[in-house]
Motif scaffolding. Sequence first.
Motif, PDB file in Angstrom:
ATOM      1  N   GLY A  86       0.811  -1.213   0.000  1.00  0.00           N
ATOM      2  CA  GLY A  86       0.000   0.000   0.000  1.00  0.00           C
ATOM      3  C   GLY A  86       0.842   1.258   0.000  1.00  0.00           C
ATOM      4  O   GLY A  86       2.076   1.212  -0.020  1.00  0.00           O
ATOM      5  N   VAL A  87       0.171   2.393   0.026  1.00  0.00           N
ATOM      6  CA  VAL A  87       0.852   3.686  -0.025  1.00  0.00           C
ATOM      7  C   VAL A  87       1.127   4.262   1.360  1.00  0.00           C
ATOM      8  O   VAL A  87       1.675   5.348   1.475  1.00  0.00           O
ATOM      9  N   GLU A  88       0.758   3.550   2.395  1.00  0.00           N
ATOM     10  CA  GLU A  88       1.005   3.994   3.765  1.00  0.00           C
ATOM     11  C   GLU A  88       2.092   3.131   4.407  1.00  0.00           C
ATOM     12  O   GLU A  88       2.190   1.934   4.152  1.00  0.00           O
ATOM     13  N   LEU A  89       2.892   3.768   5.220  1.00  0.00           N
ATOM     14  CA  LEU A  89       3.905   3.065   5.999  1.00  0.00           C
ATOM     15  C   LEU A  89       3.203   2.199   7.034  1.00  0.00           C
ATOM     16  O   LEU A  89       2.263   2.649   7.689  1.00  0.00           O
ATOM     17  N   THR A  90       3.638   0.971   7.175  1.00  0.00           N
ATOM     18  CA  THR A  90       3.003   0.042   8.119  1.00  0.00           C
ATOM     19  C   THR A  90       3.942  -0.269   9.282  1.00  0.00           C
ATOM     20  O   THR A  90       5.147   0.011   9.215  1.00  0.00           O
ATOM     21  N   ALA A  91       3.384  -0.883  10.298  1.00  0.00           N
ATOM     22  CA  ALA A  91       4.209  -1.345  11.413  1.00  0.00           C
ATOM     23  C   ALA A  91       5.236  -2.359  10.897  1.00  0.00           C
ATOM     24  O   ALA A  91       6.383  -2.389  11.357  1.00  0.00           O
ATOM     25  N   TYR A  92       4.829  -3.183   9.942  1.00  0.00           N
ATOM     26  CA  TYR A  92       5.743  -4.165   9.335  1.00  0.00           C
ATOM     27  C   TYR A  92       6.930  -3.449   8.707  1.00  0.00           C
ATOM     28  O   TYR A  92       8.079  -3.867   8.875  1.00  0.00           O
ATOM     29  N   ASP A  93       6.662  -2.364   7.978  1.00  0.00           N
ATOM     30  CA  ASP A  93       7.745  -1.597   7.362  1.00  0.00           C
ATOM     31  C   ASP A  93       8.711  -1.076   8.418  1.00  0.00           C
ATOM     32  O   ASP A  93       9.928  -1.159   8.254  1.00  0.00           O
ATOM     33  N   ARG A  94       8.177  -0.530   9.483  1.00  0.00           N
ATOM     34  CA  ARG A  94       9.029   0.030  10.539  1.00  0.00           C
ATOM     35  C   ARG A  94       9.947  -1.045  11.147  1.00  0.00           C
ATOM     36  O   ARG A  94      11.103  -0.790  11.400  1.00  0.00           O
ATOM     37  N   HIS A 127      11.001  -3.681   9.657  1.00  0.00           N
ATOM     38  CA  HIS A 127      11.892  -4.256   8.655  1.00  0.00           C
ATOM     39  C   HIS A 127      12.726  -3.240   7.866  1.00  0.00           C
ATOM     40  O   HIS A 127      13.304  -3.593   6.833  1.00  0.00           O
ATOM     41  N   VAL A 128      12.832  -2.026   8.370  1.00  0.00           N
ATOM     42  CA  VAL A 128      13.626  -1.001   7.672  1.00  0.00           C
ATOM     43  C   VAL A 128      15.058  -1.478   7.440  1.00  0.00           C
ATOM     44  O   VAL A 128      15.614  -1.315   6.349  1.00  0.00           O
ATOM     45  N   LYS A 129      15.660  -2.082   8.419  1.00  0.00           N
ATOM     46  CA  LYS A 129      17.039  -2.555   8.275  1.00  0.00           C
ATOM     47  C   LYS A 129      17.134  -3.621   7.168  1.00  0.00           C
ATOM     48  O   LYS A 129      18.067  -3.608   6.359  1.00  0.00           O
ATOM     49  N   ALA A 175      10.905  -4.679  -3.797  1.00  0.00           N
ATOM     50  CA  ALA A 175       9.985  -3.662  -4.324  1.00  0.00           C
ATOM     51  C   ALA A 175       9.567  -2.708  -3.206  1.00  0.00           C
ATOM     52  O   ALA A 175       9.510  -1.490  -3.403  1.00  0.00           O
ATOM     53  N   ARG A 176       9.292  -3.252  -2.036  1.00  0.00           N
ATOM     54  CA  ARG A 176       8.895  -2.396  -0.912  1.00  0.00           C
ATOM     55  C   ARG A 176      10.071  -1.525  -0.468  1.00  0.00           C
ATOM     56  O   ARG A 176       9.893  -0.354  -0.136  1.00  0.00           O
ATOM     57  N   ALA A 177      11.250  -2.074  -0.476  1.00  0.00           N
ATOM     58  CA  ALA A 177      12.441  -1.293  -0.119  1.00  0.00           C
ATOM     59  C   ALA A 177      12.608  -0.128  -1.086  1.00  0.00           C
ATOM     60  O   ALA A 177      12.922   0.999  -0.685  1.00  0.00           O
ATOM     61  N   ARG A 178      12.383  -0.375  -2.356  1.00  0.00           N
ATOM     62  CA  ARG A 178      12.484   0.695  -3.350  1.00  0.00           C
ATOM     63  C   ARG A 178      11.389   1.740  -3.138  1.00  0.00           C
ATOM     64  O   ARG A 178      11.628   2.934  -3.285  1.00  0.00           O
ATOM     65  N   TRP A 179      10.195   1.301  -2.792  1.00  0.00           N
ATOM     66  CA  TRP A 179       9.114   2.235  -2.484  1.00  0.00           C
ATOM     67  C   TRP A 179       9.521   3.122  -1.307  1.00  0.00           C
ATOM     68  O   TRP A 179       9.271   4.329  -1.325  1.00  0.00           O
ATOM     69  N   MET A 180      10.144   2.513  -0.316  1.00  0.00           N
ATOM     70  CA  MET A 180      10.582   3.284   0.858  1.00  0.00           C
ATOM     71  C   MET A 180      11.538   4.397   0.453  1.00  0.00           C
ATOM     72  O   MET A 180      11.474   5.496   0.991  1.00  0.00           O
ATOM     73  N   THR A 181      12.413   4.142  -0.500  1.00  0.00           N
ATOM     74  CA  THR A 181      13.386   5.170  -0.897  1.00  0.00           C
ATOM     75  C   THR A 181      12.746   6.279  -1.720  1.00  0.00           C
ATOM     76  O   THR A 181      13.264   7.389  -1.745  1.00  0.00           O
ATOM     77  N   HIS A 182      11.625   5.982  -2.365  1.00  0.00           N
ATOM     78  CA  HIS A 182      10.967   6.980  -3.201  1.00  0.00           C
ATOM     79  C   HIS A 182       9.852   7.721  -2.479  1.00  0.00           C
ATOM     80  O   HIS A 182       9.654   8.908  -2.719  1.00  0.00           O
ATOM     81  N   TYR A 226       9.875   6.905   2.943  1.00  0.00           N
ATOM     82  CA  TYR A 226      10.724   7.592   3.916  1.00  0.00           C
ATOM     83  C   TYR A 226      10.054   8.855   4.434  1.00  0.00           C
ATOM     84  O   TYR A 226      10.300   9.272   5.571  1.00  0.00           O
ATOM     85  N   ARG A 227       9.181   9.471   3.646  1.00  0.00           N
ATOM     86  CA  ARG A 227       8.492  10.691   4.081  1.00  0.00           C
ATOM     87  C   ARG A 227       7.649  10.421   5.314  1.00  0.00           C
ATOM     88  O   ARG A 227       7.540  11.266   6.195  1.00  0.00           O
ATOM     89  N   HIS A 228       7.057   9.241   5.363  1.00  0.00           N
ATOM     90  CA  HIS A 228       6.256   8.875   6.532  1.00  0.00           C
ATOM     91  C   HIS A 228       7.134   8.757   7.769  1.00  0.00           C
ATOM     92  O   HIS A 228       6.730   9.136   8.865  1.00  0.00           O
ATOM     93  N   LEU A 229       8.341   8.225   7.595  1.00  0.00           N
ATOM     94  CA  LEU A 229       9.276   8.121   8.719  1.00  0.00           C
ATOM     95  C   LEU A 229       9.677   9.512   9.207  1.00  0.00           C
ATOM     96  O   LEU A 229       9.750   9.762  10.403  1.00  0.00           O
ATOM     97  N   LEU A 230       9.937  10.413   8.274  1.00  0.00           N
ATOM     98  CA  LEU A 230      10.353  11.769   8.636  1.00  0.00           C
ATOM     99  C   LEU A 230       9.259  12.538   9.350  1.00  0.00           C
ATOM    100  O   LEU A 230       9.532  13.335  10.244  1.00  0.00           O
ATOM    101  N   ARG A 231       8.010  12.289   8.955  1.00  0.00           N
ATOM    102  CA  ARG A 231       6.869  12.957   9.585  1.00  0.00           C
ATOM    103  C   ARG A 231       6.490  12.318  10.907  1.00  0.00           C
ATOM    104  O   ARG A 231       5.686  12.844  11.640  1.00  0.00           O
ATOM    105  N   GLY A 232       7.028  11.137  11.151  1.00  0.00           N
ATOM    106  CA  GLY A 232       6.663  10.432  12.376  1.00  0.00           C
ATOM    107  C   GLY A 232       5.263   9.852  12.315  1.00  0.00           C
ATOM    108  O   GLY A 232       4.548   9.834  13.292  1.00  0.00           O
ATOM    109  N   SER A 233       4.877   9.396  11.132  1.00  0.00           N
ATOM    110  CA  SER A 233       3.555   8.801  10.939  1.00  0.00           C
ATOM    111  C   SER A 233       3.314   7.710  11.972  1.00  0.00           C
ATOM    112  O   SER A 233       4.168   6.873  12.222  1.00  0.00           O
ATOM    113  N   PRO A 234       2.153   7.708  12.602  1.00  0.00           N
ATOM    114  CA  PRO A 234       1.867   6.705  13.634  1.00  0.00           C
ATOM    115  C   PRO A 234       1.649   5.308  13.110  1.00  0.00           C
ATOM    116  O   PRO A 234       1.599   4.369  13.866  1.00  0.00           O
ATOM    117  N   ASN A 235       1.474   5.117  11.789  1.00  0.00           N
ATOM    118  CA  ASN A 235       1.233   3.770  11.217  1.00  0.00           C
ATOM    119  C   ASN A 235       2.433   2.901  11.335  1.00  0.00           C
ATOM    120  O   ASN A 235       3.514   3.225  11.225  1.00  0.00           O
TER     121      ASN A 235
END
Length: 86
Positions: A12-20, A22-24, A67-74, A77-86
């Motif tokens: 999806g287009v939202e950052l998930t807890a799973y993404d957080r 698995h960032v590493k 693919a998800r890692a590439r999405w994170m770079t494009h 990451y904005r969600h991480l910078l904003r501190g999105s609660p998802n």
Amino acid sequence: MIDPFEDTAPSGVELTAYDRVHVKLYMRLLDAAGDGADWREAVQVLFGIDPECEPERARHVHDSHLARARWMTHSGYRHLLRGSPN
């Protein structure tokens, strides 16, 4: 070994807890791809999946997470910078 993972990464287009969690992993996948590492080696090292025994699953897990890692770079990451609660 990484935290437990799903065979299919979020798409999806939202950052998930799973993404957080698995960032590493995403960064390690991007590094491996950037270095030209064989996907079979990456999936074995990063996910503990033997691509000889489970070729379809191994390829799907690798490609889905890359693919998800590439999405994170494009975008993600904005969600991480904003501190999105998802």
